[in-house]
Scaffold this motif. Structure first.
Motif, mmCIF file in Angstrom:
data_model
loop_
_atom_site.group_PDB
_atom_site.id
_atom_site.type_symbol
_atom_site.label_atom_id
_atom_site.label_comp_id
_atom_site.label_asym_id
_atom_site.label_seq_id
_atom_site.Cartn_x
_atom_site.Cartn_y
_atom_site.Cartn_z
ATOM 1 N N TRP A 84 0.838 -1.211 0.000
ATOM 2 C CA TRP A 84 0.000 0.000 0.000
ATOM 3 C C TRP A 84 0.869 1.256 0.000
ATOM 4 C CZ3 TRP A 84 -0.754 3.820 3.875
ATOM 5 C CH2 TRP A 84 -1.795 4.711 3.618
ATOM 6 N N MET A 85 1.902 1.267 0.838
ATOM 7 C CA MET A 85 2.793 2.438 0.873
ATOM 8 C C MET A 85 3.587 2.581 -0.418
ATOM 9 S SD MET A 85 4.208 2.677 4.806
ATOM 10 C CE MET A 85 4.835 0.992 4.847
ATOM 11 N N MET A 86 3.942 1.436 -1.055
ATOM 12 C CA MET A 86 4.626 1.477 -2.338
ATOM 13 C C MET A 86 3.753 2.124 -3.410
ATOM 14 S SD MET A 86 6.310 -2.358 -2.177
ATOM 15 C CE MET A 86 5.675 -2.679 -3.799
ATOM 16 N N ASN A 87 2.448 2.103 -3.219
ATOM 17 C CA ASN A 87 1.533 2.782 -4.127
ATOM 18 C C ASN A 87 1.354 4.252 -3.751
ATOM 19 O OD1 ASN A 87 0.866 0.614 -5.880
ATOM 20 N ND2 ASN A 87 -0.541 -0.217 -4.358
ATOM 21 N N VAL A 88 1.049 4.488 -2.490
ATOM 22 C CA VAL A 88 0.662 5.831 -2.048
ATOM 23 C C VAL A 88 1.831 6.819 -2.115
ATOM 24 C CG1 VAL A 88 -0.081 7.183 -0.049
ATOM 25 C CG2 VAL A 88 -1.252 5.052 -0.632
ATOM 26 N N ILE A 89 3.000 6.406 -1.666
ATOM 27 C CA ILE A 89 4.116 7.355 -1.574
ATOM 28 C C ILE A 89 4.580 7.841 -2.948
ATOM 29 C CG2 ILE A 89 6.520 7.648 -0.846
ATOM 30 C CD1 ILE A 89 5.851 5.877 1.593
ATOM 31 N N PRO A 90 4.882 6.952 -3.926
ATOM 32 C CA PRO A 90 5.268 7.476 -5.246
ATOM 33 C C PRO A 90 4.161 8.297 -5.906
ATOM 34 C CG PRO A 90 5.913 5.178 -5.033
ATOM 35 C CD PRO A 90 5.019 5.483 -3.862
ATOM 36 N N GLN A 91 2.912 7.850 -5.742
ATOM 37 C CA GLN A 91 1.802 8.594 -6.343
ATOM 38 C C GLN A 91 1.726 10.004 -5.778
ATOM 39 O OE1 GLN A 91 0.031 6.766 -8.619
ATOM 40 N NE2 GLN A 91 -1.210 8.493 -9.286
ATOM 41 N N THR A 92 1.886 10.109 -4.469
ATOM 42 C CA THR A 92 1.824 11.416 -3.815
ATOM 43 C C THR A 92 2.995 12.296 -4.214
ATOM 44 O OG1 THR A 92 0.641 10.451 -1.932
ATOM 45 C CG2 THR A 92 1.725 12.577 -1.581
ATOM 46 N N LEU A 93 4.179 11.708 -4.281
ATOM 47 C CA LEU A 93 5.361 12.495 -4.636
ATOM 48 C C LEU A 93 5.271 13.028 -6.067
ATOM 49 C CD1 LEU A 93 8.233 10.384 -3.008
ATOM 50 C CD2 LEU A 93 7.328 12.585 -2.228
ATOM 51 N N VAL A 94 4.850 12.175 -7.003
ATOM 52 C CA VAL A 94 4.796 12.609 -8.401
ATOM 53 C C VAL A 94 3.634 13.567 -8.632
ATOM 54 C CG1 VAL A 94 4.546 11.864 -10.792
ATOM 55 C CG2 VAL A 94 5.936 10.509 -9.216
ATOM 56 N N ALA A 95 2.424 13.176 -8.230
ATOM 57 C CA ALA A 95 1.261 14.051 -8.453
ATOM 58 C C ALA A 95 1.385 15.329 -7.636
ATOM 59 C CB ALA A 95 -0.029 13.315 -8.098
ATOM 60 N N GLY A 96 1.777 15.187 -6.362
ATOM 61 C CA GLY A 96 1.932 16.363 -5.517
ATOM 62 C C GLY A 96 3.048 17.269 -5.992
ATOM 63 N N GLY A 97 4.150 16.671 -6.432
ATOM 64 C CA GLY A 97 5.268 17.472 -6.926
ATOM 65 C C GLY A 97 4.916 18.256 -8.178
ATOM 66 N N LEU A 98 4.249 17.588 -9.125
ATOM 67 C CA LEU A 98 3.851 18.286 -10.347
ATOM 68 C C LEU A 98 2.810 19.361 -10.059
ATOM 69 C CD1 LEU A 98 3.662 15.452 -13.037
ATOM 70 C CD2 LEU A 98 5.306 17.321 -12.904
ATOM 71 N N HIS A 99 1.873 19.060 -9.155
ATOM 72 C CA HIS A 99 0.863 20.065 -8.811
ATOM 73 C C HIS A 99 1.521 21.287 -8.164
ATOM 74 C CE1 HIS A 99 -2.959 21.768 -7.551
ATOM 75 N NE2 HIS A 99 -2.444 21.932 -6.359
ATOM 76 N N TRP A 100 2.469 21.036 -7.275
ATOM 77 C CA TRP A 100 3.164 22.162 -6.628
ATOM 78 C C TRP A 100 3.897 23.000 -7.666
ATOM 79 C CZ3 TRP A 100 8.490 23.099 -6.504
ATOM 80 C CH2 TRP A 100 8.875 24.187 -5.704
ATOM 81 N N TRP A 101 4.653 22.344 -8.566
ATOM 82 C CA TRP A 101 5.456 23.090 -9.529
ATOM 83 C C TRP A 101 4.585 23.845 -10.537
ATOM 84 C CZ3 TRP A 101 9.956 25.175 -10.377
ATOM 85 C CH2 TRP A 101 10.345 25.515 -11.670
ATOM 86 N N LEU A 102 3.549 23.199 -11.038
ATOM 87 C CA LEU A 102 2.771 23.781 -12.123
ATOM 88 C C LEU A 102 1.659 24.713 -11.656
ATOM 89 C CD1 LEU A 102 2.445 20.577 -14.340
ATOM 90 C CD2 LEU A 102 3.924 22.541 -14.778
ATOM 91 N N TYR A 103 1.026 24.384 -10.500
ATOM 92 C CA TYR A 103 -0.189 25.104 -10.132
ATOM 93 C C TYR A 103 -0.073 25.911 -8.843
ATOM 94 C CZ TYR A 103 -2.418 22.474 -13.845
ATOM 95 O OH TYR A 103 -2.750 21.955 -15.076
ATOM 96 N N MET A 104 0.871 25.579 -7.982
ATOM 97 C CA MET A 104 1.051 26.353 -6.761
ATOM 98 C C MET A 104 2.213 27.344 -6.927
ATOM 99 S SD MET A 104 0.381 23.351 -3.926
ATOM 100 C CE MET A 104 0.511 24.467 -2.540
ATOM 101 N N ARG A 105 3.381 26.839 -7.210
ATOM 102 C CA ARG A 105 4.520 27.722 -7.443
ATOM 103 C C ARG A 105 4.449 28.394 -8.804
ATOM 104 N NH1 ARG A 105 9.719 28.259 -9.309
ATOM 105 N NH2 ARG A 105 11.233 29.180 -7.852
ATOM 106 N N LYS A 106 3.704 27.748 -9.720
ATOM 107 C CA LYS A 106 3.598 28.232 -11.106
ATOM 108 C C LYS A 106 4.996 28.430 -11.696
ATOM 109 C CE LYS A 106 -0.970 30.311 -10.459
ATOM 110 N NZ LYS A 106 -1.680 29.213 -11.143
ATOM 111 N N GLY A 107 5.791 27.342 -11.567
ATOM 112 C CA GLY A 107 7.194 27.401 -11.925
ATOM 113 C C GLY A 107 7.470 27.681 -13.388
ATOM 114 N N GLN A 108 6.522 27.390 -14.267
ATOM 115 C CA GLN A 108 6.730 27.726 -15.678
ATOM 116 C C GLN A 108 5.602 28.586 -16.212
ATOM 117 O OE1 GLN A 108 6.809 23.410 -16.768
ATOM 118 N NE2 GLN A 108 5.475 24.029 -18.444
#
Length: 331
Positions: A84-108
């Motif tokens: 379960w953690m092998m699913n949740v942790i990578p999913q959170t890191l990738v989806a959360g990371g992209l959301h932070w960069w693109l929609y919160m920080r608006k990095g590009q």
């Protein structure tokens, strides 16, 4: 043709649209063009893409985290929680990371963002009245739960010798070919399950949860109703029939779970400053979320071209899709 495409009416509906009509996997074109096929797969496997990121994660988890099959002969909370953690942790890191960069920080900023709009807040059509919170709930609550159950069943079956397991050292060529075939199998399975979910009854009560995301974001990828996830993740059951290895299951899992994060992120490319570092969003599927009754599959296998539902991103493609939709609902 290029000039007409660049200036047709469809361009006005998007903040950014690819400069040329969408193309599909040349492997299925005739006469076969080996160089075009090689370039297609080179672009998929030799760059940072929605295919290579899941593959790298799968290899790392397989090497350092996945419990040995001997521990999975009986269901125990320890290894099940690890899966379960092998699913949740990578999913959170990738989806959360992209959301932070693109929609919160608006990095590009808006660089190569398809839709002009931002993600929705204070919208009662979403759980918690918020698109992002809705998507997180259906991803981590629904999708990760169903995926974990299915994966544990497969590992348990492998551990007990009820399905054949192969090792790289014993059959290296077959081992590699099976890894390469997983995206193709995933595409085939996804098309037919997705078409089923567009049946009016299933759409209304099930698939509509996903399609609330007309303007998609990273967390939208597998933000699905429970029943849809029960259908979507049946793609993993091929490992109960075809001899495979836990690494194949892991790659299949992350491809099915993480690649939609990229395809739904809403941006064609990820950029740092002025440098494009990875291919991300998928305009092919973005069109499906805008117009619904087109591009049901993926660009890997041209089912949509074969069945007349391919939208290539042009104004003519939109006209064909609207005519098809009108025909569907007037039968």
């Amino acid at each position: 043709m290029a000039h007409d495409f660049a200036n047709d009416a469809e361009a006005e509906r998007w903040h950014y649209r690819p400069p040329h009509p969408l193309t599909l996997n040349p492997l299925f074109n005739w006469p076969l063009r080996p160089l075009a096929v090689a370039q297609w797969y080179r672009g998929a496997w030799l760059k940072i893409t929605a295919l290579t990121v899941p593959f790298v994660i799968a290899v790392a988890i397989w090497a350092f985290v996945l419990p040995p099959l001997e521990q999975m002969q009986r269901f125990q909370i320890g290894w099940v929680a690890t899966v379960w953690m092998m699913n949740v942790i990578p999913q959170t890191l990738v989806a959360g990371g992209l959301h932070w960069w693109l929609y919160m920080r608006k990095g590009q900023g808006m660089r190569k963002k398809f839709d002009k709009r931002d993600l929705t807040r204070k919208n009662g059509s979403f759980t918690f009245n918020n698109q992002v919170l809705d998507n997180i709930w259906w991803t981590l609550g629904s999708a990760m739960s169903v995926a974990t159950v299915y994966q544990c069943l497969i590992y348990w079956s492998m551990a007990n010798g009820w399905v054949p397991v192969i090792a790289f050292s014993e059959r290296p060529v077959i081992f590699i070919l099976l890894l390469a075939a997983i995206p193709t199998w995933s595409s085939l399975h996804f098309y037919w399950v997705h078409r089923l979910e567009h049946h009016p009854r299933l759409y209304k009560h099930v698939h509509a949860v996903h399609h609330r995301n007309v303007n998609v974001g990273p967390w939208s990828g597998i933000s699905n109703h429970w029943f849809e996830n029960m259908l979507y993740f049946t793609t993993y059951f091929v490992h109960l029939v075809v001899p495979s290895n836990p690494l194949h299951v892991l790659f299949h899992s992350y491809f099915q779970q993480i690649s939609p994060v990229f395809s739904h992120c809403g941006f064609e490319r990820l950029s740092v400053k002025e440098t494009e570092v990875a291919k991300s969003g998928d305009f092919f599927h973005q069109l499906h979320h805008r117009y619904f009754e087109c591009n049901y599959g993926t660009s890997e296998i041209p089912f949509d071209r074969w069945f007349g539902t391919f939208h290539d991103g042009s104004a003519d493609g939109t006209a064909r899709t609207r005519a098809h939709k009108k025909q569907m609902y007037t039968r």
